[in-house]
Structures are given as C-alpha cells and as structure tokens.
Design an enzyme around this catalytic site. Structure first.
Site, PDB file in Angstrom:
ATOM      1  N   THR A  42       0.964  -1.256  -0.079  1.00 35.29           N
ATOM      2  CA  THR A  42      -0.125  -0.048  -0.090  1.00 35.29           C
ATOM      3  C   THR A  42       0.829   1.269   0.107  1.00 35.29           C
ATOM      4  OG1 THR A  42      -0.180   0.044   2.382  1.00 35.29           O
ATOM      5  CG2 THR A  42      -1.919  -1.164   1.284  1.00 35.29           C
ATOM      6  N   GLY A  44       5.268   3.084  -0.368  1.00 35.09           N
ATOM      7  CA  GLY A  44       6.669   2.734  -0.423  1.00 35.09           C
ATOM      8  C   GLY A  44       6.979   1.548  -1.580  1.00 35.09           C
ATOM      9  N   ILE A  45       8.058   1.042  -1.313  1.00 34.38           N
ATOM     10  CA  ILE A  45       8.483  -0.232  -2.330  1.00 34.38           C
ATOM     11  C   ILE A  45       7.531  -1.243  -2.589  1.00 34.38           C
ATOM     12  CG2 ILE A  45      10.704   0.269  -1.647  1.00 34.38           C
ATOM     13  CD1 ILE A  45      11.052  -2.163  -0.296  1.00 34.38           C
ATOM     14  N   GLY A  46       6.790  -1.461  -1.342  1.00 31.28           N
ATOM     15  CA  GLY A  46       5.492  -2.518  -1.721  1.00 31.28           C
ATOM     16  C   GLY A  46       4.506  -1.947  -2.779  1.00 31.28           C
ATOM     17  N   LEU A  93      -0.078  -8.900   9.493  1.00 28.99           N
ATOM     18  CA  LEU A  93       0.818 -10.095   9.772  1.00 28.99           C
ATOM     19  C   LEU A  93       1.161 -10.557  11.355  1.00 28.99           C
ATOM     20  CD1 LEU A  93       2.772  -9.433   6.657  1.00 28.99           C
ATOM     21  CD2 LEU A  93       1.819 -11.578   7.178  1.00 28.99           C
ATOM     22  N   TYR A 196      15.775  -6.683  25.441  1.00 32.49           N
ATOM     23  CA  TYR A 196      15.183  -6.211  24.347  1.00 32.49           C
ATOM     24  C   TYR A 196      15.906  -5.031  23.934  1.00 32.49           C
ATOM     25  CZ  TYR A 196      11.964  -4.384  20.705  1.00 32.49           C
ATOM     26  OH  TYR A 196      11.239  -4.101  19.620  1.00 32.49           O
TER      27      TYR A 196
END
Length: 325
Positions: A42, A44-46, A93, A196
């Site tokens: 949706t 950027g590079i996608g 995801l 973390y």
C-alpha cells in the site's frame, strides 16, 4: 556489489545496479499469465512493486492491514493503468487469526498463485507483544510471513505443477540482518523485555527472513518442486517503515545521501528477482542491487536455519492450540 557500486550505480553481472529502477529491470517482461501476492503493497517499495507487477500484466493481490490505504494505492495504480488487475484483501501479519482469514479469502477467489512477495514489515518498534503474545517485530516480520507462506504453499505447488511455470517466493530482508543478537536468534528469550533492543530485534527478524528462505529452498529442492525461494535487501529508502525513528533517519540521510535510494530504485531488486527470466531455477540466494551477494555467516548457517524452522513450527502450534480461529 560494494560501497563504490552503490554510490556510482555501476552495474553488476546481472546488467543492473543500485541506480536501476523497477521499470528498468522488468522492461519487456510479459507477466500476464502470473498471479502474485504482495504483502504490504500500500505504500513505499511495496506499492511500487505492485504497480510494476500490474503494469507488466500480473494479477496482483495486495495483502494490507490498512484497507483505506489499500484503496488509495489501488486507485493510484489504476489511474496510471486502467487495465491493471488489482485485488485487495485484509491482512495483519502480527495476527494468526488475520493471516488465516486472508488465506481463506484468497482461496475463495479460486486463483492460481505463481509469486509470493513477503514485503510487509515493522521496524525499530518499542517493545510490545502481538495479540498472540509474540514480540512484535519477530511476529510481524518473520512468524507472520512464515505462517502465511506455509498456508499458501500447496496452492503454489499445484499452480507450478499444472501450469509448468516456475513459482517464486521472495522474502524482503535487509542489510540490518548483520546487526542482531550475538547468537543470531534468541530462541530462549524471544519475548524477554529485559534484553530487548529495538535495533537488534529488527536485525534478528531480518536474519530470520534469510534463514527461512534458505531452509524452505532446501526443502523444496529435496521434493523436486518447481518453486524458487530467495531473499533480497532493497537498499536504504526513507519510507513509513522508519516511523519510529523518522527524525534520526532524516538526520543520517543528510550526511549519507549518496547511500540512499528512491522508491523506484528500492523496488528494483524485488521486481528483478520476482520476474526476470535470467533467474530461472536460481534459489536459496540473497540479492542486493539486483545482483547476488553473500549475506552474513549466521545467515548461511544451515543448522541455525533448520533450528529456526523447527522453533517457528512449534511456536505457531503452541499459539494455535491456545486459540481456536
């Protein structure tokens, strides 16, 4: 393909380099017989990947968490190519429930599946757990794509067998895979907040992308399946992926502008590996600037890849037993 090639855009053995765009690497390719799923298509590079795949004739299915952004992306693609075939399906995801619903929705379309591009991701997030109780970057960037790929694999195998057309799976990794925890993957403390690091957790998830691709490639080769699996580093591109460190990234870009790509250049390696005929039967490799390169020692560790595979399967089974979707 080192710093000199990155700065100068010098082409590598493939005939392409860091200055090549997605348009360049897919020029003249007819993808009208292909169906491709792109996660996170949706922006950027996608989105650029989805636009180019659709321009070359592929039926593009975009898996998106934000359906409003997905509708905008589709409208933009159609404004440039009225004949583009673009289907939108909801996909988060970080959620097993959403991934399984996406796969059901895709299967309901009764489409073949030739190409799976695991593009979506999160980056440098403050510590948090997914709804399934998994550290968010590991959950979204690796486990989510691992589960999605496994659930779509039989469809890809069937498509490859019935059509005779090679299937291709791509995991978008990153050069950041070299900056991870000392052991590579913290199997015994994936969710521990005490140790973390947002940067190392991202690197861990990107290392996992390469290990996943390599191990799946090995398994498919053993089975004699006509599907290749590779991983790619798109390059440094200032997109929404940097939302948690936007000011820092803009500052760094000011002093290292020659290392950064624009979005059409950033999508080039993905489109090259997904579509280019020269990569027929090339599998288990890592690409940057549209050329094969060597990833870190940890990324080439076959034992670590098999251990990650087993760990991922057990983690998914454990979560699925607790939750009935």
């Amino acid at each position: 393909m080192g710093i000199y090639s990155l700065i100068t855009g010098r082409r590598g053995p493939s005939g392409f380099g860091s200055a090549s765009t997605a348009e360049d690497v897919s020029q003249g390719i007819d993808a009208t017989h292909l169906t491709a799923i792109i996660t996170g298509g949706t922006g950027g590079i996608g989105m650029e990947t989805a636009r180019i795949m659709a321009k070359r004739g592929a039926h593009v299915v975009i898996g998106a968490r934000n359906m409003g952004a997905a509708e905008n992306a589709k409208a933009e693609i159609l404004s440039q190519n009225a004949n583009a075939r673009v289907t939108l399906l909801h996909l988060d995801l970080s959620s097993f429930k959403s991934i399984k619903a996406f796969v059901r929705d895709f299967h309901a379309l009764h489409l073949p599946l030739n190409i799976l591009i695991n593009n979506a991701g999160v980056m440098f997030c403050p510590y948090q757990l997914s709804e399934d109780g998994i550290e968010l970057q590991f959950a979204t960037n690796h486990i989510g794509h691992f589960l999605l790929t496994n659930l779509l694999l039989e469809t890809m195998k069937t498509t490859a067998k019935t059509t005779g057309v090679e299937g291709r799976i791509l995991n978008l990794s990153s050069i950041a895979h070299i900056y991870t925890y000392q052991e590579g993957i913290q199997f015994d403390s994936i969710n521990d907040i005490c140790c973390y690091s947002d940067k190392k957790a991202y690197g861990q998830s990107k290392l996992a992308n390469i290990l996943h691709a390599n191990e799946l490639s090995r398994q498919l080769q053993e089975e004699g399946v006509n599907i290749t699996v590779n991983s790619v580093h798109p390059g440094l591109i200032l997109t929404n992926l940097f939302q948690h460190t936007a000011l820092l990234m803009r500052f760094l870009k000011f002093f290292s502008f020659y290392l950064w790509k624009n979005i059409p250049q950033g999508a080039a390696t993905t489109c090259y590996v997904a579509l280019h005929p020269s990569l027929k039967e090339v599998t288990g490799k890592y690409f940057a600037d549209c050329n094969e390169v060597t990833p870190s020692k940890l990324a080439r560790d076959e034992t670590l890849a098999q251990k990650l595979w087993d760990f991922s399967v057990k983690l998914i089974n454990s979560v699925s037993k607790k939750n009935t979707y």
